[in-house]
Design a protein around this motif. Sequence first.
Motif, PDB file in Angstrom:
ATOM      1  N   PRO A   8     -36.185   0.455 -35.294  1.00 30.31           N
ATOM      2  CA  PRO A   8     -36.076   1.740 -34.634  1.00 30.31           C
ATOM      3  C   PRO A   8     -36.089   3.013 -35.481  1.00 30.31           C
ATOM      4  O   PRO A   8     -35.295   2.897 -36.208  1.00 30.31           O
ATOM      5  CB  PRO A   8     -35.142   1.472 -33.312  1.00 30.31           C
ATOM      6  CG  PRO A   8     -34.181   0.548 -33.894  1.00 30.31           C
ATOM      7  CD  PRO A   8     -34.857  -0.308 -34.933  1.00 30.31           C
ATOM      8  N   HIS A  35     -40.828   2.960 -40.937  1.00 31.13           N
ATOM      9  CA  HIS A  35     -40.344   2.662 -40.065  1.00 31.13           C
ATOM     10  C   HIS A  35     -40.300   1.161 -39.860  1.00 31.13           C
ATOM     11  O   HIS A  35     -40.120   0.428 -38.839  1.00 31.13           O
ATOM     12  CB  HIS A  35     -40.778   3.023 -38.562  1.00 31.13           C
ATOM     13  CG  HIS A  35     -40.837   4.526 -38.482  1.00 31.13           C
ATOM     14  ND1 HIS A  35     -39.810   5.719 -38.673  1.00 31.13           N
ATOM     15  CD2 HIS A  35     -42.059   5.255 -38.645  1.00 31.13           C
ATOM     16  CE1 HIS A  35     -40.242   6.730 -38.689  1.00 31.13           C
ATOM     17  NE2 HIS A  35     -41.643   6.735 -38.907  1.00 31.13           N
ATOM     18  N   HIS A 166     -36.091  -1.658 -28.060  1.00 32.55           N
ATOM     19  CA  HIS A 166     -36.178  -0.365 -28.415  1.00 32.55           C
ATOM     20  C   HIS A 166     -37.488   0.477 -27.936  1.00 32.55           C
ATOM     21  O   HIS A 166     -37.504   1.646 -28.093  1.00 32.55           O
ATOM     22  CB  HIS A 166     -35.602   0.095 -29.862  1.00 32.55           C
ATOM     23  CG  HIS A 166     -34.111  -0.373 -30.052  1.00 32.55           C
ATOM     24  ND1 HIS A 166     -33.082   0.556 -29.878  1.00 32.55           N
ATOM     25  CD2 HIS A 166     -33.765  -1.220 -30.940  1.00 32.55           C
ATOM     26  CE1 HIS A 166     -32.157  -0.025 -30.208  1.00 32.55           C
ATOM     27  NE2 HIS A 166     -32.287  -1.045 -30.918  1.00 32.55           N
ATOM     28  N   MET A 170     -38.517   4.856 -27.454  1.00 40.04           N
ATOM     29  CA  MET A 170     -39.110   5.704 -28.515  1.00 40.04           C
ATOM     30  C   MET A 170     -40.029   6.654 -27.578  1.00 40.04           C
ATOM     31  O   MET A 170     -40.735   6.510 -26.689  1.00 40.04           O
ATOM     32  CB  MET A 170     -39.928   4.933 -29.377  1.00 40.04           C
ATOM     33  CG  MET A 170     -39.028   3.944 -30.105  1.00 40.04           C
ATOM     34  SD  MET A 170     -40.273   2.818 -31.110  1.00 40.04           S
ATOM     35  CE  MET A 170     -38.936   1.812 -31.838  1.00 40.04           C
ATOM     36  N   ILE A 176     -43.714   5.270 -32.714  1.00 40.69           N
ATOM     37  CA  ILE A 176     -44.337   4.174 -32.022  1.00 40.69           C
ATOM     38  C   ILE A 176     -45.637   3.449 -32.452  1.00 40.69           C
ATOM     39  O   ILE A 176     -45.570   2.264 -32.624  1.00 40.69           O
ATOM     40  CB  ILE A 176     -44.792   4.688 -30.332  1.00 40.69           C
ATOM     41  CG1 ILE A 176     -43.556   5.370 -29.722  1.00 40.69           C
ATOM     42  CG2 ILE A 176     -45.645   3.783 -29.406  1.00 40.69           C
ATOM     43  CD1 ILE A 176     -43.831   5.990 -28.502  1.00 40.69           C
TER      44      ILE A 176
END
Length: 216
Positions: A8, A35, A166, A170, A176
């Motif tokens: 996340p 990420h 998670h 988001m 995302i």
Amino acid sequence: MSEDIPIPASSLSPDLPLPGEIAVMALPQVVLLPHSLLPLHIFETKYRLMLSLALAGNRRFAIAQKLDPPDFDLDPPDMASVIGVGLIRACLEREDGTSDLVLQGLQRVRVTKLAQADPFPRVGIADFPTTNSDPEHSRSLARQIQEQCRRLRNAGYRLPEQLSEHIGQMTDPEVICDVMAAACLREPAMRQKAMETGDLKHRLELVLGTIKAIGK
């Protein structure tokens, strides 16, 4: 070497200044998306030196997909022109001098030149910013990606545990998009395409189309 693991955005470190040059590992069929986490085993002498210097400094180096055959329009010709800068989040040195580490993807950058070839590669880099030609549509695409993720999970498709926990929390469409690209784009060429797609709407469309295909 394992496939990278999405995490996340809340786990990301604060933004760090972009250096003008950075050490880089060029690896076949490996793309470090923002990420995500990439486990690596460092055993080559040159990269062991690179790692020791990174640990003593800002704990960053980059991962580039190695090109085969080379593209001689690029400098250097043996690696992709858009690469991922990573931060060493954990590192374990073994008795034989090799190391196991986890590299966290921070941002895309564009390679501008080969600054150093030996004892390990360093490249000049510049920012590779994300643009957003249609913010409203991008938000809609991101919500569709979240819904497709829930459908895949309910259908028994194996997704990383942290992602399942998670993804619904988001709110940033870019986060995302990159998190789901890391989780669902299996082909290196597709991952590199997502890496090099600067417009967020187009990147979201690419990821959403792939996820929909998985669910069929």
